[in-house]
Design an enzyme around this catalytic site. Structure first.
Site, mmCIF file in Angstrom:
data_model
loop_
_atom_site.group_PDB
_atom_site.id
_atom_site.type_symbol
_atom_site.label_atom_id
_atom_site.label_comp_id
_atom_site.label_asym_id
_atom_site.label_seq_id
_atom_site.Cartn_x
_atom_site.Cartn_y
_atom_site.Cartn_z
ATOM 1 N N GLU A 47 0.832 -1.188 0.000
ATOM 2 C CA GLU A 47 0.000 0.000 0.000
ATOM 3 C C GLU A 47 0.875 1.250 0.000
ATOM 4 O O GLU A 47 1.697 1.431 0.906
ATOM 5 C CB GLU A 47 -0.911 0.043 1.228
ATOM 6 N N CYS A 48 0.706 2.110 -0.966
ATOM 7 C CA CYS A 48 1.329 3.433 -1.015
ATOM 8 C C CYS A 48 2.850 3.361 -0.890
ATOM 9 O O CYS A 48 3.534 3.191 -1.892
ATOM 10 C CB CYS A 48 0.716 4.338 0.057
#
Length: 526
Positions: free
Chosen positions: A418-419
């Site tokens: 994530e990210c």
């Protein structure tokens, strides 16, 4: 019943985090066991809360998890606590764009039936503070404004003027905090600097804040307000029940709190699992006990600093394994899942690790800045959000781990990012070579991408099925080019990269709202 208090403000920047964290620390200093909570998708503030209280900082977000889960998640986090302090987000009534005050501090306060203490920045105002407070108190009578804390008071005379004005509102002043450098916490492009990057300084600052709050606030009055609440109806959330519901049709892939999409229930095979007397799922984790109602209680301690290993990122249900990385202690019953931590990867929700452990995984942590290899026996890797842009040079210099990650993926390892994790998997970040697993280059920009996302999975991945909807959020100042073939779509955009057993995107998800993610991830690792 858990005594509870919400710390809110008219707007961002009034000092909520400073005062909420200082209050938590002051209450702990007085001998109370304090349960810390944060409204919204924030990852950084809960790190300070955890340091102040010794408990995991937990988020309460009706959008990411659903309204129905706010009370259960609160009761889960606040189990056995003497008092709970809930820090708000933005202004008291600021919620989702176009949805009234949904997901606002006021919304969560109503769901928890909790009194609100309003932190008001008194800078540049005198009697006008009474009009401001009166407006917030009368705007929605379902929200009980129990008191005011005046922040950044300039002098004794300034405090006197504000107190006199507020007498007309009938709302008590429960604190008046002078302007002081001790109340400052350093920030940068995405907010406060996380605890993991300044643990010693953060601990010193929190201690100073506790002293400041103790000397300038009516602690007994605040505690008394917290005790004015009644019991709230609800059963504490627990990860085993959330996973067990997947196999009964009680939960299927849905937008968090929204309309089910009709996906067939998922069948999970959990290692070392049995049943409790009431039919709830029991996962055979070592050092686990049961609560009075027979639900599973994972009683493992929080992670501390791991000697010369990676530092704690505040994940619950994780313990140290000698001098090596930390582990959930499931005695090798299920696949080993390595969660990235350290200074560069600090964004994670506590319930994610609890769900992984309940699904049978052995959870360990590693630090991509410092560790040159994945923990031995790793079958799956989770790369959460954080600040890799601040450590791009160090991450790039750790060539052995980058090569190990590439080999891990080539050999069928499962990776969800994530990210920050997406940036680490890219070809390069701000010109620094990264893992090269995702065919994209990442760079910092001056543009902030921030907001909730109602995301639809447009193709299958290691955790998602095409057509399923999930609620998440974005929070970054980087871009990846080329954009690739998106895994997610939403009204005004989309993103994501999926190939083989790798899923990487900017979208942050709260797994308590979508427990199927944990079940699928562990199943893939198995």
């Amino acid at each position: 019943m858990v005594p509870r208090l919400v710390v809110a403000a008219p707007a961002s920047g009034a000092g909520k985090t400073t005062i909420a964290t200082g209050l938590m620390a002051a209450l702990v200093r007085s001998g109370l066991d304090v349960s810390p909570h944060k409204v919204g998708p924030d990852y950084i503030d809960p790190g300070y809360h955890a340091l102040a209280t010794g408990r995991p900082g937990r988020n309460l977000d009706p959008w990411l998890t659903s309204e129905d889960l706010i009370v259960p998640l609160f009761l889960h986090g606040a189990a056995d606590a003497d008092i709970a302090v809930i820090e708000g987000v933005m202004g008291l009534y600021d919620g989702m764009r176009g949805a009234g005050d949904f997901a606002s501090t006021a919304h969560v306060a109503r769901l928890l039936q909790a009194p609100v203490v309003l932190v008001v920045d008194a800078t540049g105002q005198g009697r006008s503070v009474a009009a401001l407070v009166h407006g917030f108190a009368s705007y929605d009578t379902r929200v009980r404004l129990a008191g005011v804390i005046l922040n950044r008071v300039g002098s004794a005379r300034h405090e006197e003027v504000c107190r006199e004005a507020l007498e007309s509102t009938g709302i008590p002043v429960l604190g008046a905090i002078p302007r002081t450098a001790d109340a400052a916490t350093p920030s940068r492009h995405l907010g406060l600097i996380p605890v993991a990057e300044r643990r010693t300084e953060a601990a010193e600052a929190i201690s100073a804040l506790a002293t400041l709050i103790d000397s300038s606030c009516d602690i007994s009055g605040l505690v008394a307000q917290a005790h004015t609440v009644g019991p709230i109806a609800g059963t504490p959330w627990n990860p085993a029940d959330a996973l067990a519901a997947l196999g009964t049709g009680e939960w299927d892939a849905r937008p968090s709190g929204g309309t089910p999409l009709g996906a067939r229930p998922l069948s999970i095979s959990l290692s070392n699992a049995g049943t409790l007397g009431d039919g709830h799922l029991s996962v055979g984790l070592s050092n686990a006990g049961t609560l009075g109602d027979g639900h599973l209680s994972v009683g493992l301690p929080n992670v501390g600093t791991l000697g010369d290993g990676p530092s704690s990122i505040g994940l619950p249900n994780v313990r140290t394994l000698g001098d090596g990385p930390s582990s959930s202690g499931s005695a090798g019953a299920g696949p080993r899942v390595a969660v990235a931590g350290g200074a560069a990867f600090t964004f994670g929700y506590a319930e994610q690790v609890e769900l992984l452990a309940a699904a049978g995984a052995e959870v360990v942590t590693f630090d991509p800045v410092r560790d040159e290899d994945l923990p031995e026996g790793t079958r799956g890797v989770i790369l959460p959000g954080g600040f890799p842009e601040m450590y791009a040079e160090e991450l790039s210099a750790n060539e052995r781990l980058r090569a190990r990650m590439t080999a891990f993926v080539a050999n069928g390892g499962v990776v969800v990012a994530e990210c920050a994790g997406l940036l680490y998997l890219s070809q390069e970040l701000d010109g620094h070579p990264m893992c090269g697993i995702v065919d994209a280059k990442a760079e910092m920009t001056g543009r902030l991408t921030l907001g909730y996302r109602d995301a639809v999975a447009v193709r299958e991945s290691v955790m998602t099925r095409a057509g399923e909807r999930y609620r998440g959020h974005e929070f970054h100042r980087t871009v990846c080019t080329p954009p690739g073939n998106p895994v997610w779509r939403w009204v005004d955009g989309g993103d994501g990269y999926a190939s083989g057993r790798v899923l990487a995107s900017y979208l942050h998800l709260h797994w308590a709202g979508s427990p199927v993610l944990a079940a699928r991830f562990v199943e893939e690792c198995s």
